[in-house]
Every structure is written in structure tokens, then in C-alpha cells.
Design an enzyme around this catalytic site. Structure first.
Site, PDB file in Angstrom:
ATOM      1  N   GLY A   2     -24.813   6.702 -24.640  1.00 23.00           N
ATOM      2  CA  GLY A   2     -25.414   7.446 -23.530  1.00 23.00           C
ATOM      3  C   GLY A   2     -24.924   6.886 -22.208  1.00 23.00           C
ATOM      4  O   GLY A   2     -23.741   6.598 -22.029  1.00 23.00           O
TER       5      GLY A   2
ATOM      6  N   HIS B  91     -34.866 -16.701 -24.613  1.00 15.39           N
ATOM      7  CA  HIS B  91     -35.122 -15.675 -23.593  1.00 15.39           C
ATOM      8  C   HIS B  91     -35.412 -16.344 -22.249  1.00 15.39           C
ATOM      9  O   HIS B  91     -36.255 -17.243 -22.168  1.00 15.39           O
ATOM     10  CB  HIS B  91     -36.334 -14.857 -24.043  1.00 15.39           C
ATOM     11  CG  HIS B  91     -36.519 -13.573 -23.290  1.00 15.39           C
ATOM     12  ND1 HIS B  91     -36.708 -13.527 -21.926  1.00 15.39           N
ATOM     13  CD2 HIS B  91     -36.555 -12.296 -23.718  1.00 15.39           C
ATOM     14  CE1 HIS B  91     -36.854 -12.267 -21.554  1.00 15.39           C
ATOM     15  NE2 HIS B  91     -36.756 -11.497 -22.624  1.00 15.39           N
TER      16      HIS B  91
ATOM     17  N   GLU C 256     -35.715  -6.965 -31.801  1.00 16.33           N
ATOM     18  CA  GLU C 256     -35.984  -8.316 -31.292  1.00 16.33           C
ATOM     19  C   GLU C 256     -37.196  -8.956 -31.975  1.00 16.33           C
ATOM     20  O   GLU C 256     -37.230 -10.174 -32.175  1.00 16.33           O
ATOM     21  CB  GLU C 256     -36.191  -8.264 -29.779  1.00 16.33           C
ATOM     22  CG  GLU C 256     -36.279  -9.621 -29.128  1.00 16.33           C
ATOM     23  CD  GLU C 256     -36.149  -9.534 -27.625  1.00 16.33           C
ATOM     24  OE1 GLU C 256     -35.018  -9.493 -27.118  1.00 16.33           O
ATOM     25  OE2 GLU C 256     -37.211  -9.462 -26.954  1.00 16.33           O
TER      26      GLU C 256
HETATM   27  N1  UDP Z   1     -28.243   0.648 -25.546  1.00 21.61           N
HETATM   28  C1  UDP Z   1     -27.362   1.703 -25.349  1.00 21.61           C
HETATM   29  N2  UDP Z   1     -27.856   2.904 -24.930  1.00 21.61           N
HETATM   30  C2  UDP Z   1     -29.191   3.117 -24.659  1.00 21.61           C
HETATM   31  C3  UDP Z   1     -30.078   2.027 -24.834  1.00 21.61           C
HETATM   32  C4  UDP Z   1     -29.568   0.804 -25.278  1.00 21.61           C
HETATM   33  O1  UDP Z   1     -26.157   1.580 -25.567  1.00 21.61           O
HETATM   34  O2  UDP Z   1     -29.559   4.224 -24.247  1.00 21.61           O
HETATM   35  C5  UDP Z   1     -27.698  -0.636 -26.027  1.00 21.61           C
HETATM   36  C6  UDP Z   1     -26.936  -1.389 -24.938  1.00 21.61           C
HETATM   37  O3  UDP Z   1     -25.926  -2.178 -25.535  1.00 21.61           O
HETATM   38  C7  UDP Z   1     -28.000  -2.272 -24.322  1.00 21.61           C
HETATM   39  C8  UDP Z   1     -28.774  -2.669 -25.569  1.00 21.61           C
HETATM   40  O4  UDP Z   1     -28.772  -1.498 -26.417  1.00 21.61           O
HETATM   41  O5  UDP Z   1     -27.438  -3.376 -23.622  1.00 21.61           O
HETATM   42  C9  UDP Z   1     -30.219  -3.114 -25.325  1.00 21.61           C
HETATM   43  O6  UDP Z   1     -30.936  -2.108 -24.630  1.00 21.61           O
HETATM   44  P1  UDP Z   1     -31.593  -2.413 -23.208  1.00 21.61           P
HETATM   45  O7  UDP Z   1     -30.597  -3.138 -22.345  1.00 21.61           O
HETATM   46  O8  UDP Z   1     -32.125  -1.131 -22.658  1.00 21.61           O
HETATM   47  O9  UDP Z   1     -32.780  -3.370 -23.615  1.00 21.61           O
HETATM   48  P2  UDP Z   1     -33.499  -4.466 -22.738  1.00 21.61           P
HETATM   49  O10 UDP Z   1     -32.845  -5.765 -23.109  1.00 21.61           O
HETATM   50  O11 UDP Z   1     -33.320  -4.134 -21.287  1.00 21.61           O
HETATM   51  O12 UDP Z   1     -34.924  -4.376 -23.185  1.00 21.61           O
END
Ligand code: UDP
Length: 302
Positions: free
Chosen positions: A71, A182, A251
Site C-alpha cells: 500500500g 522496544h 509483536e
Molecule cells: N506495512 C505495510 N503496509 C501497511 C502496514 C504495514 O507495508 O499498510 C508493513 C511495513 O513494513 C511497516 C510494518 O508493516 O513498516 C509495520 O507496520 P507499522 O509501521 O504500521 O507498525 P508500527 O510499528 O508503527 O505499529
């Protein structure tokens, strides 16, 4: 690709390194540099990068990197890859293979890669739920290891894409099972955001837990990472069959797994920072950090 064993040829006897001390000298006293199960916690100044690199110089280590850009997350690829080319296992003794999983191969930027470094695109379906995208990575990494990496890579590192490298990330991070603490929870007590419902396969009791690990970075030797991703992917599916989705999807399962199977190397928050945190004195260098993003603009759902 070579077996993950110490160099058989040994160090060049002409190399000179600072004397290591065991009584305070040259070592970090402001942070813990070892876990209770004797895994190193990697902080700046707890290792000699030149010495470690010299120990690996005859092995021609091959590292596979996975990164998902589905996306609107394709917009992060350019910075991720360009900064990785500047900081991630730089040098002629490494082979690096980036595996970019995306639903829009045409959006993958073309990046100048150094010698021994290449990028492979894997076409995967998109999704209208970010929870499905993040958790789905475990199964895809499992399949990649089974079908392509075995026999062709020594180590694998799996990264979130919305981040940049700012400093060296190299041989000091190699290990059997490597996870990063984290940045938002390294100075807090055990009130971590684990999954607390006993019905979930990611369940953690209130008295359980070592650290809170962020699944934005993990890696290690292939058999260890394969066991991690296959277990987490399977447990996520078992939960789904019961109508459960763990609090933080992959996670949560990742944290449960690492409670039972302790990592053999732990990366300090230097290796996984978040740009929105103010800099802290113990963080002497930020090596990799997630960028600030507006979730409402980039995720497919809120
Ligand atoms: N990701 C993606 N498209 C999306 C949502 C997530 O490719 O629409 C992948 C992307 O590699 C991203 C990872 O999943 O870095 C983790 O998602 P996100 O960064 O939203 O999670 P956060 O760590 O911010 O909770």
C-alpha cells in the site's frame, strides 16, 4: 555462503587492538550489557567494531534482509534502502540480498547498490487491514527461508520499512537469535503491553516477561529465525480460529516466543529508536530509527 562458525584461519597477527579491561575500564557502567541468561546486550562502546570485522573477514558472510512495503508504505523504501547501503554491513566481506515484498513492484525505487549487494522483488497481495499485513509477514518470511534462503544465506534480518539507518549496523549484531528492545519500554517496569487474555497463544501472565521487544527488527541464523516465524505464524492462526487477535498481532506472539526461547543476542534501543522520542543520555548513538508518520494517512484502515 559459509557455515556460521568462527574463522578457521584466525586473526592476522599484525593487527593491534586496545587492551580489554574487566574492571570498569572502557566498558559501559550506565547500562546493562548482558542479560540474566548471559546474552550480550549490544550498546555502543561494548564492542570493538574493527576487531569483530577482522574476525569475520574470511567468512564472506551472506545476510538476507526482508522488508515489506504494501500500500502506501512503498514511499518509505527509498530512504530505507539508501541508508542501508550507507550503514548496513558495509564492506567487501559481506554479501547482502534485500528481499522487498510489495503489492506494487513498479513503485520499488532503483537504488545504486555496492558490490556484492542486490535487491530482489517479491510480489505479494495487498490488504485493506494493516493488522493482516503486519502479522502476515511471519508466514511469508517462513516461506522465503524454506524455498530460497536455505543453503544461500548465513543470516537473515527482518525490518519494518518506515525507518532509516543513521549509524553502523554490522557484525556486532550477528547471533543465533537476535531481538531488539522496544525504545518506549526499556526503562519501565513489567507493565508491558503483552497479550493478557489466557485464551490467546500469545498470553503472558503479569509476573512473566524479561523485556518488551519490538517486532520492527529481528534476525539471526536461519534455523532460529525459521522456528520463530513458523511458531508465531502458526499461533496467530490458532488464535484466529478462536476469533482472537492478539493485542499487538505478530509483536504479541513474538514477545511470548522470546520469553520461552530467549534471544542469544539483544540489541539495545540504539538499534531501534523512534524519531519522536527525545534523545536520552544513555543512547550515545542512534543507529536505526522509525520515522514519524501519520497513521491516518498511510494505513489502509484505522
Ligand atoms: N506495512 C505495510 N503496509 C501497511 C502496514 C504495514 O507495508 O499498510 C508493513 C511495513 O513494513 C511497516 C510494518 O508493516 O513498516 C509495520 O507496520 P507499522 O509501521 O504500521 O507498525 P508500527 O510499528 O508503527 O505499529
Amino acid at each position: 555462503m559459509h557455515p556460521a562458525s568462527p574463522s578457521l584461519t584466525g586473526l592476522d597477527s599484525n593487527l593491534r587492538f586496545d587492551q580489554p579491561h574487566i574492571l570498569n575500564g572502557g566498558w559501559r557502567t550506565d547500562v546493562a550489557a548482558v542479560t540474566p541468561w548471559l546474552a550480550p546486550i549490544v550498546w555502543d562502546a561494548t564492542f570493538d567494531p574493527a576487531l569483530l570485522d577482522a574476525m569475520h573477514k574470511d567468512r564472506k558472510v551472506t545476510v538476507a534482509v526482508t522488508v515489506f512495503a504494501i500500500g502506501k508504505y512503498t514511499q518509505f523504501l527509498k530512504d530505507f534502502l539508501e541508508t542501508a547501503e550507507r550503514h548496513f554491513f558495509v564492506g567487501s566481506t559481506f554479501n547482502i540480498r534485500y528481499y522487498v515484498f510489495t503489492d506494487q513492484p513498479a513503485e520499488v525505487p532503483s537504488i545504486d547498490m555496492g558490490a556484492g549487494r542486490e535487491l530482489v522483488i517479491r510480489s505479494v497481495p495487498g490488504s485493506n487491514r494493516w493488522q493482516e499485513i503486519t502479522a502476515g509477514r511471519m508466514k511469508m518470511i517462513q516461506a522465503l527461508i524454506e524455498t530460497e534462503l536455505r543453503g544461500h544465506a548465513d543470516y537473515i534480518f527482518c525490518f519494518d520499512v518506515d525507518a532509516k539507518f543513521h549509524g553502523r549496523w554490522g557484525t556486532e549484531t550477528l547471533g543465533e537469535l537476535v531481538a531488539a528492545i522496544h525504545p518506549g519500554y526499556y526503562a519501565t517496569e513489567r507493565t508491558f503491553p503483552y497479550e493478557r487474555r489466557p485464551a490467546s497463544k500469545a498470553y503472558m501472565a503479569p509476573e512473566d516477561g524479561d523485556y518488551y521487544y519490538q517486532a520492527a527488527v529481528f534476525g539471526g541464523e536461519l534455523p532460529y529465525v525459521h522456528h520463530l516465524v513458523s511458531t508465531c505464524g502458526h499461533n496467530f492462526e490458532l488464535d484466529a480460529q478462536q476469533g482472537i487477535e492478539a493485542l499487538w498481532q505478530d509483536e504479541s506472539h513474538f514477545n511470548r516466543y522470546l520469553w520461552i526461547h530467549k534471544p542469544t543476542k539483544v540489541l539495545s534501543p540504539e538499534y531501534l529508536w523512534q524519531d519522536f522520542h527525545p534523545r536520552k543520555p544513555e543512547i550515545r548513538i542512534i543507529r536505526f530509527s522509525s520515522v514519524i508518520k501519520d497513521y491516518t494517512k498511510i494505513r489502509p484502515n484505522v
